[in-house]
Scaffold this motif. Sequence first.
Motif, PDB file in Angstrom:
ATOM      1  N   ALA A 197       1.814  -5.175  11.472  1.00  0.00           N
ATOM      2  CA  ALA A 197       2.839  -6.189  12.027  1.00  0.00           C
ATOM      3  C   ALA A 197       4.682  -6.362  11.132  1.00  0.00           C
ATOM      4  O   ALA A 197       4.806  -6.319  11.741  1.00  0.00           O
ATOM      5  CB  ALA A 197       2.812  -7.508  12.710  1.00  0.00           C
ATOM      6  N   GLY A 198       3.873  -6.668  10.177  1.00  0.00           N
ATOM      7  CA  GLY A 198       4.978  -7.401   9.246  1.00  0.00           C
ATOM      8  C   GLY A 198       5.514  -5.771   8.857  1.00  0.00           C
ATOM      9  O   GLY A 198       7.101  -6.323   8.619  1.00  0.00           O
ATOM     10  N   TYR A 199       5.140  -4.653   8.522  1.00  0.00           N
ATOM     11  CA  TYR A 199       5.810  -4.194   8.554  1.00  0.00           C
ATOM     12  C   TYR A 199       6.917  -3.524  10.038  1.00  0.00           C
ATOM     13  O   TYR A 199       7.484  -2.303   9.684  1.00  0.00           O
ATOM     14  CB  TYR A 199       5.251  -2.490   8.215  1.00  0.00           C
ATOM     15  N   SER A 200       6.746  -3.649  10.730  1.00  0.00           N
ATOM     16  CA  SER A 200       7.073  -3.243  11.870  1.00  0.00           C
ATOM     17  C   SER A 200       8.825  -3.485  12.142  1.00  0.00           C
ATOM     18  O   SER A 200       9.416  -4.078  12.182  1.00  0.00           O
ATOM     19  CB  SER A 200       6.820  -3.769  13.532  1.00  0.00           C
ATOM     20  N   ASP A 201       9.296  -2.148  13.266  1.00  0.00           N
ATOM     21  CA  ASP A 201      10.604  -2.710  12.976  1.00  0.00           C
ATOM     22  C   ASP A 201      10.672  -4.110  13.707  1.00  0.00           C
ATOM     23  O   ASP A 201      11.974  -4.949  14.144  1.00  0.00           O
ATOM     24  CB  ASP A 201      11.370  -1.365  14.154  1.00  0.00           C
TER      25      ASP A 201
ATOM     26  N   THR B 268       6.166  -4.348  21.411  1.00  0.00           N
ATOM     27  CA  THR B 268       5.034  -4.200  21.824  1.00  0.00           C
ATOM     28  C   THR B 268       4.208  -4.184  21.057  1.00  0.00           C
ATOM     29  O   THR B 268       3.134  -4.730  21.169  1.00  0.00           O
ATOM     30  CB  THR B 268       5.339  -3.114  22.365  1.00  0.00           C
ATOM     31  N   LYS B 269       4.330  -3.914  20.077  1.00  0.00           N
ATOM     32  CA  LYS B 269       3.204  -3.520  18.996  1.00  0.00           C
ATOM     33  C   LYS B 269       2.052  -4.535  18.554  1.00  0.00           C
ATOM     34  O   LYS B 269       0.982  -4.732  17.746  1.00  0.00           O
ATOM     35  CB  LYS B 269       3.995  -3.202  17.489  1.00  0.00           C
ATOM     36  N   GLY B 270       3.035  -5.827  18.302  1.00  0.00           N
ATOM     37  CA  GLY B 270       2.657  -6.636  18.334  1.00  0.00           C
ATOM     38  C   GLY B 270       1.758  -7.234  18.871  1.00  0.00           C
ATOM     39  O   GLY B 270       0.142  -7.549  18.856  1.00  0.00           O
ATOM     40  N   LEU B 271       2.465  -7.147  20.534  1.00  0.00           N
ATOM     41  CA  LEU B 271       1.362  -7.543  21.627  1.00  0.00           C
ATOM     42  C   LEU B 271       0.318  -6.837  21.434  1.00  0.00           C
ATOM     43  O   LEU B 271      -0.925  -7.176  21.735  1.00  0.00           O
ATOM     44  CB  LEU B 271       1.988  -7.368  22.329  1.00  0.00           C
ATOM     45  N   GLY B 272      -0.212  -5.065  20.950  1.00  0.00           N
ATOM     46  CA  GLY B 272      -0.685  -4.582  20.646  1.00  0.00           C
ATOM     47  C   GLY B 272      -2.022  -4.988  19.782  1.00  0.00           C
ATOM     48  O   GLY B 272      -3.105  -4.510  20.399  1.00  0.00           O
ATOM     49  N   LEU B 273      -1.441  -5.375  18.861  1.00  0.00           N
ATOM     50  CA  LEU B 273      -2.590  -6.069  17.890  1.00  0.00           C
ATOM     51  C   LEU B 273      -3.044  -7.590  18.598  1.00  0.00           C
ATOM     52  O   LEU B 273      -4.053  -7.563  18.347  1.00  0.00           O
ATOM     53  CB  LEU B 273      -1.771  -6.350  16.692  1.00  0.00           C
ATOM     54  N   ILE B 274      -2.483  -8.294  19.017  1.00  0.00           N
ATOM     55  CA  ILE B 274      -3.332  -9.025  19.661  1.00  0.00           C
ATOM     56  C   ILE B 274      -4.158  -9.056  20.951  1.00  0.00           C
ATOM     57  O   ILE B 274      -5.112  -9.462  20.764  1.00  0.00           O
ATOM     58  CB  ILE B 274      -1.450 -10.228  20.211  1.00  0.00           C
ATOM     59  N   LYS B 275      -3.949  -7.718  21.363  1.00  0.00           N
ATOM     60  CA  LYS B 275      -4.380  -7.600  22.276  1.00  0.00           C
ATOM     61  C   LYS B 275      -6.114  -6.767  21.482  1.00  0.00           C
ATOM     62  O   LYS B 275      -7.380  -7.989  22.314  1.00  0.00           O
ATOM     63  CB  LYS B 275      -3.942  -6.498  22.999  1.00  0.00           C
TER      64      LYS B 275
ATOM     65  N   GLU C 176      16.634  -7.647  20.481  1.00  0.00           N
ATOM     66  CA  GLU C 176      15.931  -6.817  20.852  1.00  0.00           C
ATOM     67  C   GLU C 176      15.839  -5.529  20.004  1.00  0.00           C
ATOM     68  O   GLU C 176      15.838  -4.728  19.198  1.00  0.00           O
ATOM     69  CB  GLU C 176      17.793  -5.640  20.830  1.00  0.00           C
ATOM     70  N   PHE C 177      14.234  -5.947  21.202  1.00  0.00           N
ATOM     71  CA  PHE C 177      13.147  -4.464  20.285  1.00  0.00           C
ATOM     72  C   PHE C 177      13.410  -4.089  21.249  1.00  0.00           C
ATOM     73  O   PHE C 177      13.408  -3.922  22.219  1.00  0.00           O
ATOM     74  CB  PHE C 177      11.840  -6.044  21.271  1.00  0.00           C
ATOM     75  N   THR C 178      12.120  -2.970  20.555  1.00  0.00           N
ATOM     76  CA  THR C 178      11.743  -1.633  20.650  1.00  0.00           C
ATOM     77  C   THR C 178      10.780  -1.521  20.845  1.00  0.00           C
ATOM     78  O   THR C 178      10.337  -0.049  21.698  1.00  0.00           O
ATOM     79  CB  THR C 178      13.048  -1.001  19.566  1.00  0.00           C
ATOM     80  N   GLY C 179      10.228  -1.858  20.876  1.00  0.00           N
ATOM     81  CA  GLY C 179       8.660  -2.035  20.604  1.00  0.00           C
ATOM     82  C   GLY C 179       7.910  -1.147  19.664  1.00  0.00           C
ATOM     83  O   GLY C 179       6.406  -0.751  19.613  1.00  0.00           O
ATOM     84  N   LYS C 180       8.470  -0.932  18.471  1.00  0.00           N
ATOM     85  CA  LYS C 180       7.876  -0.257  17.601  1.00  0.00           C
ATOM     86  C   LYS C 180       8.142  -0.766  15.948  1.00  0.00           C
ATOM     87  O   LYS C 180       8.603  -2.021  15.944  1.00  0.00           O
ATOM     88  CB  LYS C 180       8.853   1.082  17.097  1.00  0.00           C
TER      89      LYS C 180
END
Length: 264
Positions: free
Chosen positions: A240-244, A208-215, A260-264
Amino acid sequence: MSHSTNFDTIEFEINDGLAVLTLNRPDSLNSFNKQMHEEMQQALDILTEAEGLRCVLLTGNGRGFCAGQDLSDAAVLPGGDLGESIENYYNPMIRKISALPVPVICAVNGVAAGAGANIAFACDIVLAAKSAKFIQAFCKIGLVPDSGGTYMLPRLVGHARAMGLALLGDAVGAEQAENWGMIWKAVDDEALREEALKLAQNLATQPTKGLGLIKKALQASLGNDLDSQLEMEKAFQREAGYSDDYREGVEAFLEKRKPEFTGK
């Protein structure tokens, strides 16, 4: 995360990170009156503050998605200040939809006219039933496209088509809208809800975090020069590179398993 709120003019719930917001004035083709505006703002405020939100699905009940403004509403009768309605309701709604840091899917189940069409275009991915139509109906009553229509239409379909749509008010069917790049996909009417929900559920399991940054990056590209966009990509990639989720994505790739992404 789960949440449900009782409204009169919309249906709204959040389950497992997926929010479903359904316009619910089917007898008026889900056109907006003052109450619906206020309830929509409340729902969007909840979404803006919701922890663990990962995707939003917006659709409508009945045979139409949204016919725009309810012209019988006292707030928009001729002689009044229509700019006040735009300032208080439509502009905040479009800004809040656009600013949500998660994918927003719109399932257009029928006619999307006036502001109803432009609310759909403010979303990130638009699916439409093949019977659906998009109409810039403003010119038919002496008004100007609002809710971001004059901004989004030229970017979606180009200047010539945007000008024709705005000046003539012709209806565009879902399959033509897909061919023009106005929407992502036209689907069979009976499959719309299931396909939109399946897409939203899938996106709710993604990084989710990466998708939000793409947006954010794609939205900003419309006004940036190349150097500014390259710098933004660098900053977003660093974040994004520091994200879980990036860590999980790489580990899953190396271990040849499903992430198994957590969105964080």
